[in-house]
Enzyme design. Sequence first.
Site, short mmCIF file in Angstrom:
data_model
loop_
_atom_site.label_atom_id
_atom_site.label_comp_id
_atom_site.label_asym_id
_atom_site.label_seq_id
_atom_site.Cartn_x
_atom_site.Cartn_y
_atom_site.Cartn_z
N ASP A 31 0.98 -1.56 0.12
CA ASP A 31 -0.10 -0.61 0.20
C ASP A 31 0.72 1.45 -0.34
O ASP A 31 1.55 1.63 0.24
CB ASP A 31 -0.81 0.24 1.25
CG ASP A 31 -2.14 0.63 1.38
OD1 ASP A 31 -3.08 0.67 0.97
OD2 ASP A 31 -1.08 2.09 0.98
N ASN A 87 -12.67 -3.24 2.80
CA ASN A 87 -13.44 -2.07 2.90
C ASN A 87 -14.60 -2.50 1.78
O ASN A 87 -14.53 -2.13 1.23
CB ASN A 87 -12.85 -0.85 2.99
CG ASN A 87 -11.43 -0.85 4.23
OD1 ASN A 87 -12.03 -0.94 4.98
ND2 ASN A 87 -10.79 0.12 4.14
N GLY A 93 -15.18 3.47 3.91
CA GLY A 93 -13.56 3.85 3.80
C GLY A 93 -13.03 3.39 2.72
O GLY A 93 -12.09 3.29 2.34
N GLN A 94 -13.98 2.75 1.75
CA GLN A 94 -13.66 2.65 0.86
C GLN A 94 -13.09 3.22 -0.33
O GLN A 94 -13.71 3.89 -0.09
CB GLN A 94 -14.35 1.22 0.04
CG GLN A 94 -13.59 0.38 -1.60
CD GLN A 94 -14.89 -0.29 -2.25
OE1 GLN A 94 -15.48 -0.60 -1.68
NE2 GLN A 94 -14.22 -0.80 -3.10
N HIS A 100 -10.55 -5.33 -3.19
CA HIS A 100 -8.98 -5.87 -2.13
C HIS A 100 -9.02 -5.89 -0.92
O HIS A 100 -9.67 -5.17 -0.16
CB HIS A 100 -7.89 -4.52 -2.60
CG HIS A 100 -8.93 -3.18 -2.00
ND1 HIS A 100 -10.00 -2.18 -2.67
CD2 HIS A 100 -8.36 -2.36 -1.32
CE1 HIS A 100 -9.41 -1.12 -2.40
NE2 HIS A 100 -8.86 -0.99 -0.60
N HIS A 102 -6.57 -6.17 2.24
CA HIS A 102 -5.71 -5.03 2.93
C HIS A 102 -5.34 -5.64 3.59
O HIS A 102 -6.12 -6.73 4.86
CB HIS A 102 -6.09 -4.30 4.17
CG HIS A 102 -6.75 -2.63 3.10
ND1 HIS A 102 -6.04 -1.86 3.16
CD2 HIS A 102 -7.94 -2.31 2.64
CE1 HIS A 102 -6.65 -0.70 2.74
NE2 HIS A 102 -8.14 -1.39 2.43
P1 DGP Z 1 -9.50 1.60 0.67
O1 DGP Z 1 -9.78 2.74 1.78
O2 DGP Z 1 -9.94 0.36 1.36
O3 DGP Z 1 -10.12 1.59 -0.64
O4 DGP Z 1 -8.19 1.42 0.27
C1 DGP Z 1 -7.62 2.02 -0.36
C2 DGP Z 1 -6.55 1.64 -0.93
O5 DGP Z 1 -5.06 2.03 -1.49
C3 DGP Z 1 -5.40 3.13 0.33
O6 DGP Z 1 -4.93 2.77 1.86
C4 DGP Z 1 -4.10 3.48 -0.28
C5 DGP Z 1 -3.80 2.69 -1.49
N1 DGP Z 1 -3.56 2.75 -2.71
C6 DGP Z 1 -4.05 3.86 -2.92
N2 DGP Z 1 -3.46 4.31 -4.89
C7 DGP Z 1 -2.77 3.69 -4.53
C8 DGP Z 1 -1.22 3.27 -5.49
O7 DGP Z 1 -1.68 4.04 -6.29
N3 DGP Z 1 -0.40 2.62 -5.36
C9 DGP Z 1 -0.37 1.49 -4.20
N4 DGP Z 1 0.59 1.04 -4.43
N5 DGP Z 1 -1.61 2.05 -3.22
C10 DGP Z 1 -2.27 2.93 -3.59
#
Ligand code: DGP
Length: 114
Positions: A31, A87, A93-94, A100, A102
């Site tokens: 992340d 999420n 918080g999505q 996906h 976490h």
């Molecule tokens: P959620 O809030 O559950 O939809 O999680 C989305 C997650 O994705 C958040 O923790 C940050 C991560 N994220 C968003 N954009 C990028 C990206 O461009 N690269 C990576 N590695 N993670 C990302």
Amino acid sequence: MSEETIFHKIMNKEIPAVIVFEDDLCVAFKDVNPVAPTHVLIVPRATIGSLNQAVPDHEKLLGHLLMVARDIAASQNFGDGYRVVINTGADAGQTVFQLHVHLIGGRKFHWPPG
Ligand code: DGP
């Protein structure tokens, strides 16, 4: 309707990410905004906007995502636990609307989550 997201671009190697595992069903990468010492996202290659868009045909895939999370967790130096979170929906918080998982670990967590 599900749309192409930033995670599709990562899976298609159009933008970079630190990939820790991939197979024919999913890709796992770090992340970009970690909330714990280890924070990995496990993303299915199939387009599924959220858990709400999962259908019975996805049952095996969903189990696979959890087993991949478990295997990555086993490769880490987690103490006595870790957390696996999906999420689902904006109120939860999505922010990226491609399903996906976490995997977060390396510190102590509290319950209930915020
Ligand atoms: P959620 O809030 O559950 O939809 O999680 C989305 C997650 O994705 C958040 O923790 C940050 C991560 N994220 C968003 N954009 C990028 C990206 O461009 N690269 C990576 N590695 N993670 C990302």
